[in-house]
Design a protein around this motif. Structure first.
Motif, short mmCIF file in Angstrom:
data_model
loop_
_atom_site.label_atom_id
_atom_site.label_comp_id
_atom_site.label_asym_id
_atom_site.label_seq_id
_atom_site.Cartn_x
_atom_site.Cartn_y
_atom_site.Cartn_z
N GLN A 58 0.79 -1.22 0.00
CA GLN A 58 0.00 0.00 0.00
C GLN A 58 0.83 1.28 0.00
OE1 GLN A 58 -3.11 -0.06 3.01
NE2 GLN A 58 -3.20 -2.29 2.92
N TYR A 59 2.05 1.19 0.51
CA TYR A 59 2.85 2.41 0.66
C TYR A 59 4.18 2.36 -0.08
CZ TYR A 59 -0.43 3.32 4.48
OH TYR A 59 -1.56 3.53 5.22
N GLY A 60 4.53 1.22 -0.67
CA GLY A 60 5.78 1.13 -1.42
C GLY A 60 7.01 0.96 -0.56
N VAL A 61 6.87 0.54 0.71
CA VAL A 61 8.02 0.32 1.59
C VAL A 61 8.84 -0.85 1.06
CG1 VAL A 61 8.76 -0.36 3.91
CG2 VAL A 61 6.89 1.29 3.62
N LYS A 62 10.14 -0.66 0.98
CA LYS A 62 11.03 -1.68 0.44
C LYS A 62 11.93 -2.30 1.50
CE LYS A 62 11.48 1.57 -3.37
NZ LYS A 62 10.74 2.60 -2.61
N ALA A 63 12.27 -1.51 2.53
CA ALA A 63 13.24 -1.95 3.53
C ALA A 63 12.76 -1.61 4.93
CB ALA A 63 14.60 -1.31 3.27
N MET A 64 13.21 -2.41 5.88
CA MET A 64 12.90 -2.18 7.29
C MET A 64 14.21 -2.18 8.08
SD MET A 64 12.80 -3.72 10.50
CE MET A 64 12.74 -5.48 10.26
N THR A 65 14.36 -1.23 8.98
CA THR A 65 15.52 -1.18 9.87
C THR A 65 15.01 -1.15 11.31
OG1 THR A 65 16.80 0.03 8.22
CG2 THR A 65 17.62 0.08 10.47
N THR A 66 15.40 -2.13 12.09
CA THR A 66 14.85 -2.29 13.43
C THR A 66 15.90 -2.02 14.51
OG1 THR A 66 13.53 -3.77 14.83
CG2 THR A 66 15.36 -4.77 13.63
N LYS A 67 15.46 -1.55 15.64
CA LYS A 67 16.39 -1.29 16.75
C LYS A 67 16.86 -2.61 17.34
CE LYS A 67 16.94 1.22 21.12
NZ LYS A 67 16.30 2.13 22.09
N ILE A 68 18.17 -2.75 17.47
CA ILE A 68 18.78 -3.96 18.01
C ILE A 68 19.11 -3.80 19.49
CG2 ILE A 68 20.77 -5.51 17.87
CD1 ILE A 68 18.91 -5.80 15.48
N SER A 69 19.74 -2.67 19.82
CA SER A 69 20.24 -2.50 21.20
C SER A 69 20.44 -1.03 21.50
CB SER A 69 21.56 -3.26 21.38
OG SER A 69 22.55 -2.77 20.48
N GLU A 70 20.77 -0.75 22.76
CA GLU A 70 21.11 0.60 23.20
C GLU A 70 22.25 0.48 24.21
OE1 GLU A 70 19.02 4.46 25.40
OE2 GLU A 70 17.80 3.06 24.20
N TYR A 92 13.74 -5.94 2.56
CA TYR A 92 15.13 -5.97 2.96
C TYR A 92 15.20 -5.58 4.43
CZ TYR A 92 15.75 -5.72 -2.09
OH TYR A 92 15.68 -5.96 -3.44
N VAL A 93 16.05 -6.24 5.21
CA VAL A 93 16.09 -6.00 6.65
C VAL A 93 17.47 -5.48 7.06
CG1 VAL A 93 14.28 -7.65 7.23
CG2 VAL A 93 16.64 -8.44 7.10
N ASN A 94 17.46 -4.55 8.01
CA ASN A 94 18.67 -3.96 8.56
C ASN A 94 18.44 -3.70 10.05
OD1 ASN A 94 20.08 -3.30 5.85
ND2 ASN A 94 18.08 -2.32 5.64
N ASN A 226 21.06 2.00 -3.36
CA ASN A 226 20.71 0.63 -2.98
C ASN A 226 21.44 0.15 -1.73
OD1 ASN A 226 19.07 0.50 -5.28
ND2 ASN A 226 20.79 -0.17 -6.54
N PHE A 227 21.98 1.09 -0.93
CA PHE A 227 22.77 0.70 0.24
C PHE A 227 21.93 -0.09 1.25
CE2 PHE A 227 24.81 1.57 4.39
CZ PHE A 227 26.08 1.11 4.11
N PHE A 228 20.71 0.36 1.52
CA PHE A 228 19.87 -0.29 2.51
C PHE A 228 19.06 -1.46 1.92
CE2 PHE A 228 20.77 3.56 4.89
CZ PHE A 228 20.84 3.11 6.20
N THR A 229 19.30 -1.75 0.64
CA THR A 229 18.65 -2.90 0.03
C THR A 229 19.70 -3.91 -0.42
OG1 THR A 229 18.53 -1.72 -2.09
CG2 THR A 229 16.56 -1.68 -0.70
N GLY A 230 20.80 -3.97 0.31
CA GLY A 230 21.81 -5.01 0.08
C GLY A 230 22.47 -4.96 -1.27
#
Length: 395
Positions: A58-70, A92-94, A226-230
């Motif tokens: 619906q929105y064209g999102v291609k990549a997701m980047t999730t919080k790992i730690s702090e 694509y995941v980051n 394409n950095f965040f899409t591997g």
């Protein structure tokens, strides 16, 4: 599927004052920045495959980047299920880690903590693991001190098999952090009718995006490369109902297609093994099957190319099959049989690559312009992390 975009109305002509009222002669809708990437954390709850699929479609999102730690003390409990869900949705995941360092030793320790946790969460090797630098601890350091800390973290992250980047606010560029270190830039202007910070990999343009069916507000970014899409084509997984050529012919074109389908030399149920590169010359749908009624999962723009491994003749079209980043076969119409061509083919015999010392399958895939999944399928590889020097790979 409707792709939602932010729209900004702008008056192009000031207008005339008539009887105390302003008459506007023209008004234009200007498209805002694209929601190419979403980043989230525990405040969005545990995301589902359906959440990410809706974001993609619906929105064209291609990549997701999730919080790992702090720092070295907090692990985000939603990272692991988020990574799994986003992968299943074909994104694509980051990952990113929120920095609290005040010196080089602490910076290295935080990077090591993040790398270890990213592996435990299942973040794939070669994904981006980004340092989120925006806390008061870093503001208290000089630009030079932050630069040294960033260099130290980069070495740790890359040694762990991930690609490194820095996220920070545009206002910190060259005042707290060197501009050269910041690849993912946050800035939230009132008007979103022009691209900003195009020298970086990504521009985070808002932090309060809502998505249908998902919980809470999200940070969203526009990707410039394409950095965040591997290293894979960032446009190849967009769902986009504006693509038009395949399956939407009307009038004279439709009559021509029907004539082609009925000709004696255009079987609607043939296939043959052919390897090659197809370069498109017009916008084309990417589909889940070689059929104009199959689901659309993306598009190719003029000038973009794909490497295909099989050709199908279905319903008067020649379809190229290729393995997508998500490990699924996708299909693109190369042209109508006996009619219009939608691009050019470069057909080649079986190509091979010999594994060299230091090679990884992901690195080879990037070099050859194919996906890891394609190489795994093409060569019957059981373990994508285990290849041998001197081994010959087909592609």
């Amino acid at each position: 599927m409707q792709k939602h975009k932010l729209i900004i109305g702008t008056a192009l002509v000031t207008g005339l004052m008539l009887g105390g009222a302003v008459v506007v002669f023209d008004q234009q809708q200007v498209e805002a920045a694209r929601t190419d990437m979403v980043d989230n954390s525990n405040h969005n709850g545990v995301m589902t495959v359906g959440n990410y699929t809706a974001m993609r479609n619906q929105y064209g999102v291609k990549a997701m980047t999730t919080k790992i730690s702090e720092g070295t003390y907090y692990v985000d409990p939603t990272a692991k299920p988020d990574i799994q869900a986003a992968q299943q949705a074909g994104l694509y995941v980051n990952g990113y880690y929120f920095c609290r360092y005040t010196n080089i030793a602490q910076a290295k320790a935080e990077a090591q903590f993040a790398v270890s946790q990213a592996k435990a969460d299942g973040l794939p090797v070669n994904a981006v693991l980004c340092a989120d630098i925006e806390s008061s601890q870093q503001r208290g350091l000089s630009t030079g001190e932050n630069d040294l800390c960033i260099s130290a973290m980069k070495q740790v992250v890359e040694a762990g098999g991930y690609r490194f980047d820095v996220y920070s606010m545009a206002s910190w560029g060259d005042s707290v952090l060197p501009w050269k270190d910041i690849g993912w830039i946050a800035s939230y202007p009132f008007n979103l009718n022009r691209d900003l910070f195009t020298h970086g990999h990504a521009w985070q343009f808002r932090s309060d995006q809502y998505f249908n069916g998902s919980y809470g507000k999200f940070d969203v970014s526009q990707l410039y490369d394409n950095f965040f899409t591997g290293g894979q084509n960032k446009n190849a997984v967009i769902s986009n109902n504006d693509t038009h050529n395949v399956g939407k012919n009307t009038g004279k074109q439709q009559n021509q297609m029907n004539t082609t389908k009925n000709s004696a030399n255009t079987s609607s149920d043939e296939d043959y093994s052919q390897n090659g590169t197809f370069t498109v010359n017009t916008t084309l749908n990417i589909r889940t099957a070689p059929s104009t009624s199959a689901a659309v999962v993306g598009s190719y723009a003029p000038g973009e190319s794909l490497i295909y491994d099989h050709v199908y003749i279905r319903d008067g079209y020649a379809w190229a099959r290729y393995m997508s980043y998500s490990g699924q076969y996708h299909y693109v119409a190369m042209g109508r049989m006996g009619g219009e061509e939608y691009g050019t083919r470069q057909v080649y015999s079986n190509r091979t690559y010999t594994v060299q010392s230091g090679d990884t399958l992901s690195g080879i895939a990037r070099q050859l312009g194919v996906s890891v999944s394609y190489l795994v399928s093409k060569n019957g590889i059981n373990n994508a992390n285990l290849i041998y020097v001197g081994e010959t790979l087909k592609y």
